[in-house]
Design a protein around this motif. Structure first.
Motif, PDB file in Angstrom:
ATOM      1  N   ASP A 136       0.819  -1.215   0.000  1.00 19.03           N
ATOM      2  CA  ASP A 136       0.000   0.000   0.000  1.00 19.03           C
ATOM      3  C   ASP A 136       0.855   1.268   0.000  1.00 19.03           C
ATOM      4  OD1 ASP A 136       0.941  -0.491   2.559  1.00 19.03           O
ATOM      5  OD2 ASP A 136      -0.901   0.112   3.581  1.00 19.03           O
ATOM      6  N   PHE A 137       1.959   1.216  -0.756  1.00 13.94           N
ATOM      7  CA  PHE A 137       2.872   2.372  -0.777  1.00 13.94           C
ATOM      8  C   PHE A 137       2.174   3.641  -1.267  1.00 13.94           C
ATOM      9  CE2 PHE A 137       3.351   0.358  -4.926  1.00 13.94           C
ATOM     10  CZ  PHE A 137       3.298   1.425  -5.811  1.00 13.94           C
ATOM     11  N   ASP A 138       1.186   3.512  -2.164  1.00 10.90           N
ATOM     12  CA  ASP A 138       0.458   4.692  -2.640  1.00 10.90           C
ATOM     13  C   ASP A 138      -0.251   5.407  -1.486  1.00 10.90           C
ATOM     14  OD1 ASP A 138       1.098   4.878  -5.312  1.00 10.90           O
ATOM     15  OD2 ASP A 138      -0.499   3.527  -5.958  1.00 10.90           O
ATOM     16  N   HIS A 139      -0.789   4.628  -0.569  1.00 19.50           N
ATOM     17  CA  HIS A 139      -1.448   5.205   0.605  1.00 19.50           C
ATOM     18  C   HIS A 139      -0.445   6.032   1.405  1.00 19.50           C
ATOM     19  CE1 HIS A 139      -3.542   5.559   4.422  1.00 19.50           C
ATOM     20  NE2 HIS A 139      -2.534   4.951   5.018  1.00 19.50           N
ATOM     21  N   TRP A 140       0.755   5.513   1.605  1.00 22.51           N
ATOM     22  CA  TRP A 140       1.737   6.223   2.415  1.00 22.51           C
ATOM     23  C   TRP A 140       2.268   7.458   1.713  1.00 22.51           C
ATOM     24  CZ3 TRP A 140       1.295   5.589   7.200  1.00 22.51           C
ATOM     25  CH2 TRP A 140       0.771   4.392   7.679  1.00 22.51           C
ATOM     26  N   ARG A 141       2.336   7.420   0.391  1.00 22.34           N
ATOM     27  CA  ARG A 141       2.697   8.642  -0.332  1.00 22.34           C
ATOM     28  C   ARG A 141       1.652   9.731  -0.094  1.00 22.34           C
ATOM     29  NH1 ARG A 141       4.598   6.236  -6.269  1.00 22.34           N
ATOM     30  NH2 ARG A 141       6.473   5.133  -5.513  1.00 22.34           N
ATOM     31  N   THR A 142       0.381   9.325  -0.118  1.00 22.38           N
ATOM     32  CA  THR A 142      -0.692  10.294   0.130  1.00 22.38           C
ATOM     33  C   THR A 142      -0.618  10.835   1.550  1.00 22.38           C
ATOM     34  OG1 THR A 142      -2.143   9.191  -1.472  1.00 22.38           O
ATOM     35  CG2 THR A 142      -3.193  10.593   0.187  1.00 22.38           C
ATOM     36  N   VAL A 143      -0.396   9.951   2.515  1.00 24.57           N
ATOM     37  CA  VAL A 143      -0.301  10.370   3.915  1.00 24.57           C
ATOM     38  C   VAL A 143       0.817  11.385   4.106  1.00 24.57           C
ATOM     39  CG1 VAL A 143       0.388   9.591   6.222  1.00 24.57           C
ATOM     40  CG2 VAL A 143      -1.327   8.307   4.932  1.00 24.57           C
ATOM     41  N   MET A 144       1.987  11.095   3.560  1.00 21.45           N
ATOM     42  CA  MET A 144       3.117  11.992   3.766  1.00 21.45           C
ATOM     43  C   MET A 144       2.895  13.340   3.072  1.00 21.45           C
ATOM     44  SD  MET A 144       4.710  10.326   5.876  1.00 21.45           S
ATOM     45  CE  MET A 144       4.699   8.637   6.456  1.00 21.45           C
ATOM     46  N   ALA A 145       2.190  13.313   1.941  1.00 16.44           N
ATOM     47  CA  ALA A 145       1.824  14.580   1.303  1.00 16.44           C
ATOM     48  C   ALA A 145       0.877  15.371   2.202  1.00 16.44           C
ATOM     49  CB  ALA A 145       1.181  14.306  -0.054  1.00 16.44           C
ATOM     50  N   GLN A 146      -0.042  14.678   2.867  1.00 12.41           N
ATOM     51  CA  GLN A 146      -0.967  15.350   3.787  1.00 12.41           C
ATOM     52  C   GLN A 146      -0.231  15.917   4.996  1.00 12.41           C
ATOM     53  OE1 GLN A 146      -3.659  12.108   4.485  1.00 12.41           O
ATOM     54  NE2 GLN A 146      -4.992  12.638   2.754  1.00 12.41           N
ATOM     55  N   VAL A 147       0.784  15.201   5.471  1.00 16.34           N
ATOM     56  CA  VAL A 147       1.606  15.719   6.571  1.00 16.34           C
ATOM     57  C   VAL A 147       2.279  17.020   6.143  1.00 16.34           C
ATOM     58  CG1 VAL A 147       3.657  15.305   7.995  1.00 16.34           C
ATOM     59  CG2 VAL A 147       1.998  13.463   7.636  1.00 16.34           C
ATOM     60  N   GLY A 148       2.829  17.012   4.916  1.00 14.11           N
ATOM     61  CA  GLY A 148       3.469  18.216   4.410  1.00 14.11           C
ATOM     62  C   GLY A 148       2.505  19.379   4.262  1.00 14.11           C
ATOM     63  N   GLU A 149       1.313  19.100   3.777  1.00 10.79           N
ATOM     64  CA  GLU A 149       0.310  20.156   3.626  1.00 10.79           C
ATOM     65  C   GLU A 149      -0.095  20.723   4.987  1.00 10.79           C
ATOM     66  OE1 GLU A 149      -2.777  18.186   1.551  1.00 10.79           O
ATOM     67  OE2 GLU A 149      -1.647  18.015  -0.336  1.00 10.79           O
ATOM     68  N   ALA A 150      -0.262  19.833   5.974  1.00  7.90           N
ATOM     69  CA  ALA A 150      -0.644  20.285   7.308  1.00  7.90           C
ATOM     70  C   ALA A 150       0.458  21.141   7.919  1.00  7.90           C
ATOM     71  CB  ALA A 150      -0.940  19.080   8.207  1.00  7.90           C
ATOM     72  N   TYR A 151       1.700  20.783   7.654  1.00  8.43           N
ATOM     73  CA  TYR A 151       2.819  21.584   8.176  1.00  8.43           C
ATOM     74  C   TYR A 151       2.837  22.960   7.511  1.00  8.43           C
ATOM     75  CZ  TYR A 151       7.520  23.063   9.435  1.00  8.43           C
ATOM     76  OH  TYR A 151       8.582  23.782   9.916  1.00  8.43           O
ATOM     77  N   HIS A 152       2.632  22.986   6.213  1.00  7.14           N
ATOM     78  CA  HIS A 152       2.635  24.250   5.473  1.00  7.14           C
ATOM     79  C   HIS A 152       1.512  25.165   5.952  1.00  7.14           C
ATOM     80  CE1 HIS A 152       1.616  26.925   2.059  1.00  7.14           C
ATOM     81  NE2 HIS A 152       2.944  26.984   1.911  1.00  7.14           N
ATOM     82  N   ASP A 153       0.357  24.553   6.240  1.00  6.62           N
ATOM     83  CA  ASP A 153      -0.813  25.361   6.618  1.00  6.62           C
ATOM     84  C   ASP A 153      -0.819  25.758   8.091  1.00  6.62           C
ATOM     85  OD1 ASP A 153      -1.691  25.137   4.024  1.00  6.62           O
ATOM     86  OD2 ASP A 153      -3.082  23.498   4.446  1.00  6.62           O
ATOM     87  N   GLY A 154      -0.325  24.869   8.967  1.00  4.07           N
ATOM     88  CA  GLY A 154      -0.486  25.129  10.401  1.00  4.07           C
ATOM     89  C   GLY A 154       0.716  24.887  11.275  1.00  4.07           C
ATOM     90  N   GLY A 155       1.796  24.345  10.695  1.00  3.17           N
ATOM     91  CA  GLY A 155       2.995  24.131  11.490  1.00  3.17           C
ATOM     92  C   GLY A 155       3.096  22.728  12.058  1.00  3.17           C
TER      93      GLY A 155
END
Length: 276
Positions: A136-155
């Protein structure tokens, strides 16, 4: 308890803080995540009677300061740091070291073996988050992208919430043998931002050189925690073992089982003795 000798090592782009305990064959312990050398202090103390145990703060964390602004970690650079620390304590290809890495430290240990196989005898890779190997590597790519977005938006805080929810790790079922000092706790909190912003993306994208690892004169030992079955790093370690066609060994506790140092050290000795 063996005395602790600390020193600093200038490397390209940073100054690394490292500690040495004991005497005998060299064992390098590479921490992961927000941890630094103190995270392995109790484990190192347990092992220092029979080995020279080396720990260090990875660049950008705690006492290993960068020369310039922070940037995404480069796995080759991390492996070069570990190689230079080994050289600083006298490791040569005539007397290679054993290496234990936990979490992202296990990823660094794998890259160290790939780049400098003559300097390493055994690598124990404890729950490396090599998510690119999972079905399920595609799932983890999506998760890590979401982590990056959350960091960009809120720290850091929102990013860690996304990260922890996705990982869904219950933590260890044991109690650390030595409670962390206030200073260590403060350093871990300070390392959190670096972890989320600069470590999570490249570590999650790392793909081990499986063909290279199979051909090395280095014993690669994937390892998992006894209480972390089903958790993503445990699954990744088991997948690594399957891809390398090598046995996966089990250690007490979970992803951070080294916190209960005595039983963890006993198991580590057993595994190292099997491969010596």
């Amino acid at each position: 308890m063996e005395p602790v000798k600390s020193d600093r090592l200038d490397v390209p782009g940073a100054t690394l803080y490292y500690e040495v305990r004991g005497s005998g064959p060299v064992l390098l312990l590479i921490c992961g995540g927000i941890y630094d050398a103190d995270g392995f202090a109790a484990l190192a103390d347990e092992l220092a009677a029979e080995r020279t145990v080396v720990t260090y703060d990875r660049r950008g964390n705690s006492r290993s300061l960068l020369d310039g602004p922070p940037a995404l970690i480069i796995m080759e650079e991390q492996a070069d740091d570990a190689y230079r620390v080994l050289g600083a304590v006298g490791v040569t290809e005539d007397e290679p070291a054993d290496v234990f890495g936990n979490s992202s430290g296990a990823v660094i240990a794998l890259e160290l073996a790939t780049r400098y196989p003559g300097m390493v005898h055994t690598v124990i890779a404890h729950e490396p988050p090599v998510f690119e190997l999972l079905p399920d590597f595609d799932h983890w790519r999506t998760v890590m992208a979401q982590v990056g977005e959350a960091y960009h938006d809120g720290g850091t805080g929102p990013a860690m919430e996304v990260f922890r929810a996705a990982m869904n790790m219950h933590g260890d079922d044991n109690t650390p043998s030595t409670p962390p000092s206030p200073e260590f706790g403060a350093r871990m909190m300070a390392n959190m931002d670096f972890f989320v912003a600069y470590e999570v993306p490249p570590v999650s994208e790392y793909v081990p050189d499986l063909d290279g690892l199979r051909s090395l004169p280095v014993r690669i030992v994937p390892a998992v925690g006894a209480t972390s079955a089903g958790e993503p790093p445990n699954r990744a370690a088991r997948e690594l073992g399957a891809r390398l066609e090598t046995a996966v060994v089990e250690f007490p506790g979970g992803h951070g089982g080294f916190g209960d140092a005595e039983p963890f050290a006993t198991r580590l000795r057993e595994v190292l003795d099997e491969t010596d």
